[in-house]
Motif scaffolding. Sequence first.
Motif: not given
Length: 368
Positions: A79-81, A84-86, A356-361
């Motif tokens: 899950t990337h969104g 809660l960001v943290g 890839d490794a750049s995946l962000d929340a």
Amino acid sequence: MRILGIESSCDETAAAVVADGREILSSVVASQIDVHRKYGGVVPELASREHLRQIVPVVREALAQARMQLAEVDGIGVTHGPGLVGALLVGIAYAKALAQALGKPLVPVNHLEGHVHAVFLEAHQAGRTPKLPAVCLIVSGGHTVLYEVTPEGHGAGFRYRKISQTRDDAAGEAYDKVAKLLGLGYPGGPMVDRLAAEANGAPAPVKFGPTKTRGNALDFSFSGLKTAVLYHVREHCEYGAEILAREAALARGERKFEQLLPLCSPQTLALVREFQNAVVRDLVERTMVAAQELSAESVLVSGGVAANSQLRATFEERGKSAGLEVFFPSRALSTDNAAMIAAAAYFRFRAGCLADASLDADPSLKLA
Ligand code: KG4
Ligand code: ZN
């Protein structure tokens, strides 16, 4: 194809292994309710810290229950969104590290799409497939939103269009706030659900009419209802003593249904039932109108509040008279879990959606 799903968007740390997007090989959920209870809601900082503590043992347990080694996993869905960001970052960082170390594909999943897939997972266990187009109500502590779900080519699964959403509180949030002001503990949904069923013939001490929303008539609104309960309780001093008695019981750790029921007057039970009637009526009414307007073939209901017994019964009944099939996940798949994330990831993977490794929340990620 066996996908390891990881979910950490809110207050549940969860991991699961699902084969071909349909067969649940394991599903482990570590709830943080005990951590957040004394604050009456999810505390983001504490949630992140709990996820950090739980993520490794929960993933390990999911693999053990599926009788698998990490190396046998074919892909990792996370899950990337929204959330809660943290909290999201804990799952994402762990999933990325696993994917890189194992050389396996990493699939980003929208939590809301997970809830949609929970319905299909459940239907599959019963040998059924919901027909599309469908109208899907996702109703939880954080969301109350209606989507139109249509098939999409290329194996991706579904296409979504948002029909309406809540203007203020989510339905589960209203349950939790009303339970809090009545001294019924946290989270409020399951307790209010059971107490409402005990009201029997007691007359409602107040009536809550249907909520109207200007503009999009299919939008939801629950904060007015919550405030109406608050004002009613403030204006009627007879509620005071029993609320204090229940709060004292909760402070002693007596929060079971059997312990709180004797501390509720028939008037309180009837109030709780009237509140639930109003929530259920608004959810069902708008969903059924949307289904009719869009000539939907089926209705899907998912999210924590989909566990509500009156909501289920009312939808079943209304679906029958409208000639529409209504699908719910089991109670375990209604609330947050990772099986639904692994299932959604399978269809995303087939559509070639990899990270890839750049995946962000993305705390406010939209489904449509
Ligand atoms: O989907 P979920 O586990 O987490 C969120 O994404 O919010 O939903 C939790 C919410 C809480 O607000 C809880 O009170 C509500 O779902 N809930 C219920 C019931 N079981 C859980 N609400 C009404 N009736 C229930 N039986
Ligand atoms: Zn959820």
